[in-house]
Every structure is written in structure tokens, then in C-alpha cells.
Design an enzyme around this catalytic site. Sequence first.
Site, short mmCIF file in Angstrom:
data_model
loop_
_atom_site.label_atom_id
_atom_site.label_comp_id
_atom_site.label_asym_id
_atom_site.label_seq_id
_atom_site.Cartn_x
_atom_site.Cartn_y
_atom_site.Cartn_z
N ASP A 588 -37.34 -20.86 27.93
CA ASP A 588 -36.52 -19.64 27.90
C ASP A 588 -35.35 -19.53 28.89
OD1 ASP A 588 -38.73 -19.35 26.30
OD2 ASP A 588 -39.06 -17.26 26.76
N GLU A 813 -51.02 -17.96 32.56
CA GLU A 813 -49.89 -18.56 31.87
C GLU A 813 -49.16 -19.54 32.80
OE1 GLU A 813 -47.13 -15.53 30.78
OE2 GLU A 813 -46.06 -16.77 29.34
#
Length: 842
Positions: A588, A813
Site C-alpha cells: 500500500d 498483522e
Amino acid sequence: MGSRKKQQQQLQDSSDPVGKKPLHGNLLLLGGGGLLLAVAVLIALELSRAPDELRPLSAPRLTSLAEFGGDYKERMLWGSYRPGLYFGMRTRTPKGLLAGLLWFDPDTLDTLMNREMRHAATQEDELARYGWVRHDGEQYGRQTLVDKDCNISLTMVKHWGPESGRGGDWAVRVHARHADGSKPSQRRRRLSFAMYISDEDKPKSPWSVLPFGEPSDLKDGVHLVSGGSSVVGPWSFHAVESAHPEDGPPSGKQTRPVSKRARLDHLAVPATEGEYDLRLSVRELIMSIVYEQYQRHPDEGKFRLYLPNSASTGCNLGIFQVTVWLPGSVDFVFLSHKNPEGAGGPEDEARVAALSGDALTQLIANHEQRYDQHFEEVFSGPAGSEPLPEGQLEMAKAAVSNLIGSMGYFYGSSQVKTERGVKPAWDAPLFTAVPSRSFFPRGFLWDEGFHQLLVQRWSPKMSRDSIAHWLDLMNVQGWIPREQILGAEALERVPEEFVVQDPTHANPPSLFLPIANMAHQLQQEQGEAEELAAIKAFVSAAWPRLEAWYTWFNTSQAGKEPTSYRWHGRNATTQLELNPKTLASGLDDYPRASHPGTDERHLDLRCWMALASEAMAKIGTALGLPAHRVAPYIATHQALSDLGILNALHWDSELQMYLDWGLHTEEVKLQRRTYSAPAMRVATPPSLRHVPHFGYVSLFPLLMRLLPPDSRELGATLDHLANTDLLWTRFGLRSLAATSSMYKKHNTPSDKPYWRGQVWVNVNYLALRALKHYAGQQGGPYQEQAAALYAQLRAHILENLEVQYSGHGYLYEQYDDVNGRGSGSHPFNGWTALIALIAVEA
Ligand SMILES: *[C@@H]1O[C@H](CO)[C@@H](O)[C@H](O)[C@H]1NC(C)=O
Ligand SMILES: *[C@@H]1O[C@H](CO)[C@@H](O)[C@H](O)[C@H]1NC(C)=O
Ligand SMILES: *[C@@H]1O[C@H](CO)[C@@H](O)[C@H](O)[C@H]1NC(C)=O
């Protein structure tokens, strides 16, 4: 809430089959003569033909392969395929028979006022811990959950007996006790488990539900409901109060006073009210019904949350609330019946007994043992290595179990951007693991490549099944949408801005990682003959799809310079982002050229293409395809692994680093123009150059093992990797060098750094894999350095994840590069689960 509504509206607007309206219009206008009609039909057909983006690739469907039918299909029919819930079962069919669990304290109004009723797995519930600690993906799973002062364990077992019908039977044992075993808190003495069952299809025969009106006690078992479904035929559902072996003598049930017995209440209603699907909001349904009751008798003081014990005709959603005293447990048993008259008959009793109480305890023990055996078989370390310390072994089992236990089945269509607006693609199933049950309970293309490295080890067939589903989602152009939001249950959890998929945007073809393993296995003839034959049949059937996928990447994402590649989809006009994001890359906000444009060359994509080319070349060769079909892949692989070409495009000889290339300036700042609209300010105009941000992207030639073992570029890359000012930390490799101007920078005031320093396990896994590779290159000048780095990096990651897991109850994560704390969403059972492969050095 508002945006959710808008999404639904948008869905309804676009749910007309494409071009239906023009078709009618033309036929009406041209009503007369045969020729005219034929012309009209031709025009109409042309108009009604879905755009390419919306049409499936015309190639044999991999999910139709023989190996996924028959016995396998039967065994995999039922499963915990609703990963977005704390616990849910469904059949792997477009319209499923499904079940789900809620739990709550029935004795306090807080349950309503604070909405403390658990159903969908969310971080807001702040459970101290939950996740599958054992799950074999097929017949057995055990989950532990810690909700405030209450420990809950949930065990699921599937079973086939001589009288079982399609898909077999299953049982779920839920057990609750005080977290502090010795001193039960005064207040919470009871807990309600509400298990519901529903049929998404029209029931084949009307449901027959518990007697109306009164609550009942569970005694030795109650027949809750039976019905007939198009998927499994006749079925029945039962509940039995059980004694948990850890809660004292197994005879505890009998000695318990009647007043302390579990209580059963229920509600059965039709699952849809017009357009409204109550299944999507079972929790809200229960809360509103109980709240109404409370409003009618607010002064009773002794308020209890009980379902009203009623069943409407035509019901196909049944909710069964069992309230137990702590410690207590209940066994829910689902039976499918071969005999059409069977459901609800007297022979049920013996079958229920075989799947509850002591019999279930025994079954669970057997499965537990089988699980441990299989784990040892497939996750054993290299020959002669020390066994894993207990803590690491438990973490590895939980990691693998939670990944396998989060495999979901979804059915629906993607919303795709086309020239005619946003339209739904075709309806299709997806059987996939998910990155995170709380935060991302749906399929993500590039995550899946990493997930399948684990699934492949656990069950090669299940992994092929999943990859088959993914490749079947390819459209005529060879494109696979990156985020799969199929069906209402998946859509519910997605912010609107992420719903629409753009067919010009890619996502790393990481599925080539497990596919390359298959190719390697074929080439080396590793494994049993039957397994090799299955792999061969699979990749042979997959070939046309892989070719189409590869070609889509190789053409649509090609860069300006030969053998360069570029991620599409960066916003070239935005003034609102510090560095326009590259969502397609999966990384991202990892900084790229400050000014997106067609001159860009993205190093990571080029290296992914090297992996894909090599896998294609290997598969083509192993399948014995004609040379002219395979040669282009061999040639492209050679070009992409040619050090000279790689260096010409991506090596910065001054910095001695591999980097992206593009229109770039370092003099960029976010400036607050108004409170709500900051703007990007550019002090020095950009120029075409290497993008000086060292990080994960720079490692890709190493990660994909493209550097010759004796190249000085390998030496330089290893030095940078090991440099604590750059990527090396005690917790693993950070994503972006601490010296980068973008290190830990917000991309917008509300966009926190994501791939700008945090430690991610998937890339660390690839780094370890590469280091191990170079450590094994006899005689190379960097062999020892690679071996030492491998051992240290592995130890760092294992130690930190173990500390975090045992201390905080979850895999995360990502991990903070300064203190090692887990960050981002949790539990993140996706690629962080690669810790299991790291542990056993696979
Ligand atoms: C409840 O769970 C926590 C966390 O796993 C554990 O430390 C504790 O011992 C459990 N309590 C009981 C009574 O088993
Ligand atoms: C680029 O970002 C701007 C806002 O900064 C937005 O208005 C525009 O729609 C975006 N363009 C694309 C192609 O997404
Ligand atoms: C990939 O694209 C390049 C550039 O168009 C081409 O030369 C090469 O043959 C392609 N590779 C394959 C395997 O199609």
C-alpha cells in the site's frame, strides 16, 4: 451505517443482468418482419453481451476436476466456513444450510445496554483471546476464547455413522467456566449460548420445532428442530447438557440440583422479511425481541434475557438459547438422515448419544491425538534438529490451526468497474483462507499465495481446491480481482471505498509460490505416485488459466523499457497524499516515485514476474508441452534473471542498492491548507531517477533468489539488510529503512504508516527462504554471511512472536520495529501463520 445503506442501494441498482433493458427496448421497437427481427436480435445480443471484464475465461473450470468430487466433496460439505463469526458452520453450496453461535449474560441489562452479545468476530468486543488452537480443516477443530471473566472452549467434530445422510453429522461442544477457576465472581453465574440454524434455500419440507410456549430443561437431550434441505436431505438438530471432564467427576450432571440445570428457550421465524435478511443480523433480532419484552415488564426487577419460546409457520431460522450455570457445557448435535422418515424419530436417541456426553469426550480425545500426529508428520524440522520448545510448538499449532480453521466458503459476485459503470461479475464460489477473522474475513489475492504455502503442507488436496477456486475467478482478459467480496455476509464487513474492483489493477501473483512448489515437486518427482498424478492433472488443467493470467500481467503491467514492469492504479493527480499509494502492489503506502507516471519501473513486480516465468517454464516442461509453447517463458525468465539487465534498470551504483525508478523528488511535504484539506507541497521539481527508499522492495532480487551467489550485488544487499540503521531489528526486518525520509510518516493525517517501518512476517519469511538458499550455495563468498544472518533473523522473529503471542494472546498483522509489539489488526491468522514454517525451517 449510512455508507452501508448506500452500498446496498448501489448493489440493487446494478443487479439487473447486463443489457437486459436494451434487449426489450429493441424488440418492442422493431416488432414486425423476420429480417428486421433477426437484425434486432443481433443488435440486442451485441448489447446484452457482457463486457469482457464481466465474463469468465472460457477454459475448463478447475473446481470441476474429478479430484474435488465424490468422496472429497462429501467430506468437505460441512465446515466452519464462516470465518467472520466466532463460530459458524455452513455447507459448501451456493445456498447453504448454516449455523452460528452467540453468547451473552442473560442476567443483566448491560447485555442490552452495552450490546455485549457476541456473534461476529470483532476487535471492539475486546476478547482477551480467541482462535482455533487445533483445526484439521476437515473433521475436527478446537477453539479457546477468553471473554472478560469467562473462559469458553468450543470443539467441533464431524462424524459419519451407518445412518448418516449426505455430508454426515456434526457435534459442537461449548463449555464455559470462570477465568479464575477457584473464585467464581459473585455476579456472573450463568451464560447463554444461542445456537441458530438456517436454510438459505427453500426448505424441502417444513420445519418441525420444539413444543410451543414453555422453556424446557435440557435433561438428557432435546430434539430442537428438524427439517429437510435441498443440500443434505432430512436433518435434525439436538442439544444435550454435558459435563466437562475438567469440571469434576463425569457424573456431575446427575448430582446437580434441578434448579441448577441448563435451561432452554427458543425462537423460530422465517429468515427473510421482504428484502431484509434476518440471518445477517441475528444479534440485532435477538436484542430487539428481548428489549421489547423488557419494555413490557420494566419494573420486574428480575429482568432476564430469554427468547420468547415461539415458532412461526414457514420458519427457516431457528435460534436455541441454552443457559448454563458456570462451569457448564452443552453439546449441540446435527444429524443428517439417510432414511427420509428418519428425522426426529426414536432412533435419533442412540445417534445423539454417540455424539454427545462421554462418547463425544472420547471422540475429541481421538481427534486431538490424530491432529498432533499429523502435525508432527508434516511440520517436522530438518533431520537431526532439536524439537521445538513447548511454547513455540503451541504457537505454531495455533497459527496453522487458525489459518486452516479460517477457511471460508463464499458465493456471489465482485463489483467491477467497466465502461458502462460499476457492474456485478458472474456469481461464483470461493473457498479460501482469510487474513484476519475480525478485520478481513474475505479472500485477498496476494495473501492467498502465502496462505497456501501452509495449507499445501497440511493438505495438498485442500490447497489445490482453494487455488482452483481462485483461478476460476479469472475473467476473459486474464484478470483476477484482488479483494473478493462475494455475498452479503462478506459485503457487510467492507468499507464502501474498497468494494469496487478495477480490472486494470493487479496484485502480486503470489499464488505462483505454491504453484512453483508443485512444479518443483513434479520436476523432481518428489512424493507418492498418486500425489504426483494429482498434481500433474491439476497443473495440466490449470495451464490455460495460468497462461491467461501470466499474459495479462506481462502485457497490461509492462513498463516502458523492455523487461520493466509498472503497477497501475497510482493516483497521479492527488494532492492529498504524501506519496500516492500503490494498493496494487500489496505494499500500500510503501514509498514509490513521488510523481506517478508511465516512466515508473517497479522492482518488486519485475521480480514477481521472474518467479511466475520460472514456474510457467517448469510446469510447461514437466507437462511435456511442445518447445515453442514453453520457450517464451524460459526466455523471459532468463531475461528477468539477467544481472546486467536488472542492474541497468534498477541498480543505483552510487548507493549500491536496488531501487524503483521514476519521476521523483525528496522535497515533498504535506501542508495543512485548511483543517480538512491538507495539500502536498513540492519544493523541488521532480526528475527521472532512482527512488531512494531502501526497504522490502529493494530486497526483491534477493527474495526471489535472482542474484548470482558470487555477485557483489548480493554482498551489498546482505550488508544493507544486516544494517541496524536500515532494516535489521531485534524483531525481524523492518519494511522501510529507518533512514528513509518516509520512515514512519503518515500518508495523510488519517492514514497511519503501514509499510513504512513495521515488521511483516510474509516478507521476513521470503528473506529467510532466500538466506537459506544462499547459505547452501557451496563455495560462494557470501555463504557464511547468509547462514549467520539466517540463524539470527529466524531466532529474532521466533522469539518476538512467542513473547507477543503468550503475552497478548494473538498473532498480529505486523510488529513494531522498535519494541516488537503486535500492531494492526488481530487476530491476524493469515501470513503471520508462516511463523510455523519458520519454526520448522521449511
Ligand atoms: C482462562 O484462560 C486464561 C488464558 O488462556 C488462562 O490463563 C486461565 O488459566 C484460564 N482459566 C481456567 C480456569 O482455566
Ligand atoms: C485522485 O485523487 C483525487 C483526490 O485527491 C480524486 O479526486 C480523484 O478521483 C483520484 N483519481 C483517481 C483516478 O482515483
Ligand atoms: C512477456 O512480454 C515481453 C515483452 O512484450 C515478451 O517479449 C515476452 O515474450 C513475453 N513473455 C511471455 C512468456 O509471453
